[in-house]
Write an enzyme that holds these catalytic residues in place. Sequence first.
Site, PDB file in Angstrom:
ATOM      1  N   ARG A  10       0.259   0.550  -8.105  1.00 34.61           N
ATOM      2  CA  ARG A  10       0.779  -0.765  -7.716  1.00 34.61           C
ATOM      3  C   ARG A  10       0.408  -0.988  -6.254  1.00 34.61           C
ATOM      4  NH1 ARG A  10       5.389  -2.911  -5.281  1.00 34.61           N
ATOM      5  NH2 ARG A  10       6.070  -4.941  -6.105  1.00 34.61           N
ATOM      6  N   LYS A  68       3.220   1.499   2.609  1.00 33.90           N
ATOM      7  CA  LYS A  68       4.631   1.787   2.862  1.00 33.90           C
ATOM      8  C   LYS A  68       4.833   2.617   4.120  1.00 33.90           C
ATOM      9  CE  LYS A  68       6.672   1.116  -1.695  1.00 33.90           C
ATOM     10  NZ  LYS A  68       7.417   1.725  -2.818  1.00 33.90           N
TER      11      LYS A  68
END
Length: 288
Positions: free
Chosen positions: A255, A221
């Site tokens: 995740r 991210k």
Amino acid sequence: MFINCKGTLVDLSKPKVMGILNVTPDSFFDGGKYKDEAKLLNHAEKMLAEGADFIDIGAYSSKPNAEFVSQTEELQRIVPVVELIRKHFPATLISIDTFRAVVAKACVESGAAIINDISAGMLDDKMLETVGQLKVPYIMMHMRGTPQTMVKLTQYDDIVKEMLSYFAERINTARTFGINDIVIDPGFGFAKTLQQNYEVLSKMELFKIAGLPVLAGMSRKSMIYKLLGTTPQEALNGTTVLNTIALSKGANILRVHDVKEAKETVKIFQISECRFASPVRALPSGQI
């Protein structure tokens, strides 16, 4: 700490890894990579071979300013993929990344076992009722607004305190609809600045106050690559660092896009945790 995935009891007291399978053309890292059955199956097989405990399928990109996708298009993208993976890998525990109740219901009826909702039921007032009826585990994430508006909604007086209040309300509401197995996700990158993401990570152990499993989703991210001045493609090392920190803060599920590296992180963390927890014994004089 168990969740019941359609009759399979999964013990989350030992950290698990959720592999990401995006079937969207515009996801920030892997958008458009899995356009045909062969590529989808190859990637799913690779993640399962590397030890993925779950595969999370998404058909609506939730990156900031993501394009709107109609319910019909989301269904057309995702249901055939669920059916395809269930056909070739029937034991797979499939999670569905959606905020729409109709999509959740169709996917569970096609074989999915978990619903992963970025909005915690805030974007579809039928979601909690539907999940309660389906009797599947529910991952609820913290977010403000929508993927299209969340970048403007980052004003907090005390971000962690406000997030804890948010989860308390959402958990209580979910319970009224009969949802038994709940996992909470702090929502890194959703309605949070770079600095806020790291503040939440530094205090992530506080989310354990809810007594529920916690999922950490930081894979590749912007909180990594913007800090380092790189790109999502160069963010694997940073992902591993943040996953290690998340595990130390009590994360139960990671995740990730890169399953092999995450499984290695969990394995090393677990053995290190056991070692560090053992009493330190003095060595005999002269030995090091």
